[in-house]
Design an enzyme around this catalytic site. Structure first.
Site, PDB file in Angstrom:
ATOM      1  N   HIS A 262       0.965  -0.977   0.010  1.00 58.05           N
ATOM      2  CA  HIS A 262      -0.180   0.136  -0.071  1.00 58.05           C
ATOM      3  C   HIS A 262       0.916   1.116   0.153  1.00 58.05           C
ATOM      4  O   HIS A 262       1.846   1.050   0.040  1.00 58.05           O
ATOM      5  CB  HIS A 262      -1.308   0.159   1.230  1.00 58.05           C
ATOM      6  CG  HIS A 262      -0.142   0.152   2.806  1.00 58.05           C
ATOM      7  ND1 HIS A 262       0.552  -1.208   2.929  1.00 58.05           N
ATOM      8  CD2 HIS A 262      -0.218   0.870   4.037  1.00 58.05           C
ATOM      9  CE1 HIS A 262       0.911  -0.472   4.812  1.00 58.05           C
ATOM     10  NE2 HIS A 262       0.132   0.339   5.049  1.00 58.05           N
TER      11      HIS A 262
ATOM     12  N   HIS B 150       1.398   4.233   1.685  1.00 60.72           N
ATOM     13  CA  HIS B 150       1.955   4.792   2.758  1.00 60.72           C
ATOM     14  C   HIS B 150       3.755   4.801   3.226  1.00 60.72           C
ATOM     15  O   HIS B 150       4.778   4.026   3.030  1.00 60.72           O
ATOM     16  CB  HIS B 150       1.582   4.292   4.016  1.00 60.72           C
ATOM     17  CG  HIS B 150      -0.187   4.290   4.796  1.00 60.72           C
ATOM     18  ND1 HIS B 150      -0.302   3.819   5.837  1.00 60.72           N
ATOM     19  CD2 HIS B 150      -0.874   5.418   4.257  1.00 60.72           C
ATOM     20  CE1 HIS B 150      -1.874   3.916   5.626  1.00 60.72           C
ATOM     21  NE2 HIS B 150      -1.644   5.121   4.854  1.00 60.72           N
TER      22      HIS B 150
ATOM     23  N   ASP C 232       6.448   4.873   4.997  1.00 65.49           N
ATOM     24  CA  ASP C 232       6.959   3.326   5.751  1.00 65.49           C
ATOM     25  C   ASP C 232       7.041   2.222   4.950  1.00 65.49           C
ATOM     26  O   ASP C 232       7.532   1.388   5.259  1.00 65.49           O
ATOM     27  CB  ASP C 232       6.619   3.895   7.369  1.00 65.49           C
ATOM     28  CG  ASP C 232       5.314   2.832   7.350  1.00 65.49           C
ATOM     29  OD1 ASP C 232       4.048   3.263   6.901  1.00 65.49           O
ATOM     30  OD2 ASP C 232       4.648   2.536   8.265  1.00 65.49           O
ATOM     31  N   HIS C 233       5.736   2.413   3.711  1.00 67.94           N
ATOM     32  CA  HIS C 233       6.297   1.066   2.757  1.00 67.94           C
ATOM     33  C   HIS C 233       7.198   1.650   1.531  1.00 67.94           C
ATOM     34  O   HIS C 233       6.856   0.308   1.020  1.00 67.94           O
ATOM     35  CB  HIS C 233       4.815   0.187   2.916  1.00 67.94           C
ATOM     36  CG  HIS C 233       4.681   0.133   3.915  1.00 67.94           C
ATOM     37  ND1 HIS C 233       4.415  -1.107   4.782  1.00 67.94           N
ATOM     38  CD2 HIS C 233       3.935   0.740   5.519  1.00 67.94           C
ATOM     39  CE1 HIS C 233       3.449  -1.366   5.774  1.00 67.94           C
ATOM     40  NE2 HIS C 233       3.386   0.434   6.232  1.00 67.94           N
TER      41      HIS C 233
ATOM     42  N   HIS D 277      -7.338  -0.256   5.928  1.00 69.27           N
ATOM     43  CA  HIS D 277      -6.446   0.594   5.405  1.00 69.27           C
ATOM     44  C   HIS D 277      -6.315   1.324   5.232  1.00 69.27           C
ATOM     45  O   HIS D 277      -6.226   2.849   5.824  1.00 69.27           O
ATOM     46  CB  HIS D 277      -5.099  -0.970   5.664  1.00 69.27           C
ATOM     47  CG  HIS D 277      -3.886   0.258   6.574  1.00 69.27           C
ATOM     48  ND1 HIS D 277      -4.067   1.048   8.120  1.00 69.27           N
ATOM     49  CD2 HIS D 277      -2.575   0.299   5.949  1.00 69.27           C
ATOM     50  CE1 HIS D 277      -2.491   1.541   8.390  1.00 69.27           C
ATOM     51  NE2 HIS D 277      -1.625   1.163   7.378  1.00 69.27           N
TER      52      HIS D 277
ATOM     53  N   ASP E 183      -0.318  -3.742   6.444  1.00 67.35           N
ATOM     54  CA  ASP E 183      -0.696  -3.024   6.898  1.00 67.35           C
ATOM     55  C   ASP E 183      -1.829  -3.600   7.589  1.00 67.35           C
ATOM     56  O   ASP E 183      -2.980  -2.851   8.156  1.00 67.35           O
ATOM     57  CB  ASP E 183      -0.975  -1.711   7.587  1.00 67.35           C
ATOM     58  CG  ASP E 183       0.909  -1.002   7.722  1.00 67.35           C
ATOM     59  OD1 ASP E 183       1.775  -2.194   8.067  1.00 67.35           O
ATOM     60  OD2 ASP E 183       0.693   0.681   7.549  1.00 67.35           O
TER      61      ASP E 183
ATOM     62  N   HIS F  75       4.572  -4.761  10.764  1.00 68.13           N
ATOM     63  CA  HIS F  75       4.903  -4.062  12.221  1.00 68.13           C
ATOM     64  C   HIS F  75       4.960  -4.645  13.308  1.00 68.13           C
ATOM     65  O   HIS F  75       4.073  -6.129  13.946  1.00 68.13           O
ATOM     66  CB  HIS F  75       3.814  -2.779  12.389  1.00 68.13           C
ATOM     67  CG  HIS F  75       3.382  -1.265  11.997  1.00 68.13           C
ATOM     68  ND1 HIS F  75       4.757  -0.716  11.503  1.00 68.13           N
ATOM     69  CD2 HIS F  75       2.620  -1.535  10.478  1.00 68.13           C
ATOM     70  CE1 HIS F  75       4.873   0.373  10.530  1.00 68.13           C
ATOM     71  NE2 HIS F  75       3.446  -0.247  10.398  1.00 68.13           N
TER      72      HIS F  75
HETATM   73 FE    FE Z   1       3.302   1.132   8.095  1.00 64.21          FE
HETATM   74 ZN    ZN Z   2       0.168   1.500   6.457  1.00 66.34          ZN
END
Ligand code: FE
Ligand code: ZN
Length: 257
Positions: A52, A54, A56-57, A108, A130, A168
């Protein structure tokens, strides 16, 4: 085939699969740890899978692509670092001689996908980003409780021995919440003790497994009488259907300390 969680940021894991020569990584939010691992093990990065949009990915994708020439595969309906091959539910992705089936798991984010490999050294595996965490699920930033319920049901229907590679290390805080929801769940108590021991040694609690999650994760257990009862005690007057219970649990978890 080797499966390695590369730690990133505070609590992310960038999952790497490699055969001693070629590697695949999932959701590289940053490049440094992946580059160090490739160098240390003498690997060539072949493929990057993204679940996805985001940061942090995806944050490490441009650098890794430039340095390694790896091909990038990601969700069809999200804003992504271009160029990439876009995939969605039912598509097949072949990498490192393995076949992955793409599963749509919105909730999400609106276009979140997961990658399921039916046989990796004789055992299935899913990269679920996530959406599903051990003992919990992702926050509903772009989707509805109904979408998340259906996405989690799709993942829960995978074979019980499927390794669950979440992005995570949220397990202990998720389990503290799970115990508040289902204090009478003995499998949950045992799993909590096991995960506390792992964290005390500085080890990941992941990958989890689908059969473990079915037994201990309240977000997969929204039809269990004790879970329904706890949700309705938390939100008096709320409905008892699984989607309403999931909505209550998600809001409760958002403020749980
Ligand atoms: Fe994340
Ligand atoms: Zn995420």
């Amino acid at each position: 085939m080797h499966l390695i969680p590369i730690p990133a940021f505070n609590d992310n894991y960038i999952w790497m699969l490699h055969d001693g020569e070629r590697a695949l990584v999932v959701d590289p939010g940053e490049a440094s740890g992946v580059r160090q691992t490739l160098e240390r093990l003498g690997l060539r990065l072949d493929t990057i899978l993204i679940t996805h949009h985001h940061a942090d990915h995806t944050g490490g994708v441009p650098e890794l692509r430039e340095v390694t020439g790896a091909r990038v595969i990601g969700p069809a309906f999200e804003t992504m670092p271009e160029p990439l091959a876009r995939v969605s539910g039912g598509d097949l992705v072949d990498a490192l001689g393995l076949r992955f089936e793409v599963i749509d798991v919105p909730g999400h984010t609106a276009g979140h996908i997961a990658y399921f490999c039916a046989a990796l050294d004789g055992q299935p595996l899913v990269f679920c980003g996530d959406t599903l965490f051990s003992g919990g699920c992702g926050r509903l930033f772009e989707g509805t409780p109904g979408q998340m319920h259906d996405s989690l049901a799709r993942l829960a229907a995978l074979p019980g021995n499927t390794r669950v590679c979440c992005t995570h290390e949220y397990t202990l805080s998720n389990l503290a919440f799970a115990v508040a929801v289902e204090p009478g769940n003995t499998a949950l108590q045992a799993y909590l003790a096991q995960c506390q021991a792992l964290r005390a040694r500085g080890e990941p609690t992941l990958p989890s497994a689908i059969d473990i999650e079915r037994a201990i994760n309240p977000f997969l257990r929204t039809s269990e009488p004790e879970v329904v009862k706890a949700a309705r005690a938390h939100a008096p007057g709320s409905a008892s259907d699984p989607v309403s219970v999931l909505a209550t649990l998600r809001e409760w978890k958002n403020v749980f300390r």
